[in-house]
Design an enzyme around this catalytic site. Structure first.
Site, PDB file in Angstrom:
ATOM      1  N   GLU A 146       0.820  -1.212   0.000  1.00  9.03           N
ATOM      2  CA  GLU A 146       0.000   0.000   0.000  1.00  9.03           C
ATOM      3  C   GLU A 146       0.854   1.263   0.000  1.00  9.03           C
ATOM      4  OE1 GLU A 146      -0.175  -2.687   2.070  1.00  9.03           O
ATOM      5  OE2 GLU A 146      -2.075  -2.623   3.173  1.00  9.03           O
ATOM      6  N   CYS A 197      -0.303   1.303   7.245  1.00 13.38           N
ATOM      7  CA  CYS A 197      -0.902   1.539   5.933  1.00 13.38           C
ATOM      8  C   CYS A 197      -2.244   2.258   6.046  1.00 13.38           C
ATOM      9  CB  CYS A 197      -1.026   0.229   5.173  1.00 13.38           C
ATOM     10  SG  CYS A 197       0.605  -0.474   4.771  1.00 13.38           S
TER      11      CYS A 197
END
Length: 157
Positions: free
Chosen positions: A57, A88
């Site tokens: 991510e 993330c």
């Protein structure tokens, strides 16, 4: 095929690349909603980069920010094969991602509902959230990877 499934399949392709490189198979794409263009791609690179920061991510968000010329990813959604961890999820909040779609749930570190839901806390931005898209495919690639890794470790003993 539905919109979410199309982009999750793209993230799965990246997860497969990660697995081939010995990385935990997680893939992510950032999509500009208004155009459907993928503006960021990423897969886990922690082993290669020897960094705890290079989750799929984060790599995809960084690429999208560079491509779009700013840190605010307005009009963007992120597709990732595994429920985001706290780091993330925080990056998604800070980058103003509008929508997050994930595949497999993560009972150990998932921060979008499994362990905690960071998006429900009173931060200044709350991405829309959808989990379980192509869940079985996303979970299977992880399961296969760790099964092979355990078998390899047994063979080395």
């Amino acid at each position: 095929m539905m919109h979410d499934e199309i982009y999750m399949k793209k993230a799965l392709e990246l997860a497969r690349i990660a697995a081939q490189q010995g990385e935990v198979p997680v893939g992510a794409v950032v999509v500009k909603k208004s155009t459907g263009e993928i503006v960021g791609r990423g897969f886990n690179r922690r082993e290669y980069g020897r960094s705890p920061l290079t989750h799929a991510e984060i790599v995809a968000i960084d690429e999208a920010s560079r491509k779009l010329g700013g840190w605010r990813l307005i009009d963007c959604e992120l597709f990732v094969t595994l429920e985001p961890c706290p780091m993330c999820a925080g990056a998604m909040i800070n980058s103003r991602i509008e929508r997050v779609v994930f595949g497999a749930y993560d009972a150990k570190a998932g921060s979008c509902g499994s362990v905690v839901d960071l998006f429900s806390l009173p931060y200044n931005h709350k991405p829309e959230l959808k989990g379980g898209v192509l869940e079985s495919e996303c979970a299977q690639i992880l399961s296969d990877f760790f099964k092979a890794l355990r078998a390899q470790k047994r063979a080395e003993v």
